[in-house]
Design an enzyme around this catalytic site. Sequence first.
Site, PDB file in Angstrom:
ATOM      1  N   TYR A 115      -2.449  -0.946  10.273  1.00  0.00           N
ATOM      2  CA  TYR A 115      -2.332  -1.121   8.819  1.00  0.00           C
ATOM      3  C   TYR A 115      -0.969  -0.643   8.322  1.00  0.00           C
ATOM      4  O   TYR A 115      -0.291  -1.337   7.558  1.00  0.00           O
ATOM      5  CB  TYR A 115      -3.465  -0.360   8.140  1.00  0.00           C
ATOM      6  CG  TYR A 115      -3.640  -0.649   6.675  1.00  0.00           C
ATOM      7  CD1 TYR A 115      -4.281  -1.817   6.252  1.00  0.00           C
ATOM      8  CD2 TYR A 115      -3.196   0.239   5.701  1.00  0.00           C
ATOM      9  CE1 TYR A 115      -4.460  -2.080   4.900  1.00  0.00           C
ATOM     10  CE2 TYR A 115      -3.372  -0.010   4.350  1.00  0.00           C
ATOM     11  CZ  TYR A 115      -4.009  -1.173   3.951  1.00  0.00           C
ATOM     12  OH  TYR A 115      -4.182  -1.426   2.615  1.00  0.00           O
TER      13      TYR A 115
ATOM     14  N   SER B  32       0.864  -1.174   0.000  1.00  0.00           N
ATOM     15  CA  SER B  32       0.000   0.000   0.000  1.00  0.00           C
ATOM     16  C   SER B  32       0.896   1.218   0.000  1.00  0.00           C
ATOM     17  O   SER B  32       2.078   1.130   0.385  1.00  0.00           O
ATOM     18  CB  SER B  32      -0.884   0.012   1.259  1.00  0.00           C
ATOM     19  OG  SER B  32      -1.521   1.271   1.428  1.00  0.00           O
TER      20      SER B  32
END
Length: 261
Positions: A156, A143
């Site tokens: 995350y 990401s």
Amino acid sequence: MSLNNRIALVTGSNQGIGLAIAEVLARHGADIVLHGLCAVEEGERQARELTEAWGTGVSFLPADLGVPDEAAGLVEAAVARHGRLDILVNNAGIQYTAPLDEYPLARWDAIQAINLRAPFLLTQAALPHMRRQGWGRIVNIASVHGLVASVNKSAYCAAKHGLVGLTKVAALETATDGITVNAICPGWTETPILEPQIAARAAQLGTGRDAAIRSLVAEKQPNQTLMPPAWIGEMAAFLCSDAAAGITGTALPVDGGWTAQ
């Protein structure tokens, strides 16, 4: 760019970025192992649709990647089904947002298990097969949050930064084995994982979904575009091709300029 006769396992591929990657790899000729937590009947239906669309062999395997034995066993099940494994795409991921000092431990543990531990276990299981055949491609869907941070995303960001680090180590350890290991770092991409954030922004602004999306994207991403998952699929297909044989250990942003700022 041909992936004919390659066998690819794509985790979390019954929706979103994973499904788009599976579709693009199939379009380039690869046989696909779909994976997800959906009902087996639904996964098998998707496999039939991909087979009909692209003429390649597509199967479906379920596994709960939060269970270590099931994560490692998914590779062995794919090899048992197709005889070998050429491509592993570690795509499956989950998200939860909350301030750091309020972050629930159970949510932290779940995100580390799916977003970081599972790719480690799947890579560990895949490497012996790829080394034996002298060829392999591992693509980790990290990401933009594997490169930079955002508030309320401690678990995350930690997992995705870890996945980028795992990518680099795996690339170094396989550099002479005919295997490449790379990470793709998407920015805002149209996937189900974003829906809670879109809903929260719509509620905060008192607007509809489209206005909430524009607000979210413009805040970080200069191209102001919620990118289609197929863009990530095309990057994955390139990294899996022979044309990308010299690319390993990288974390490639597909982020509309986010990390250029």
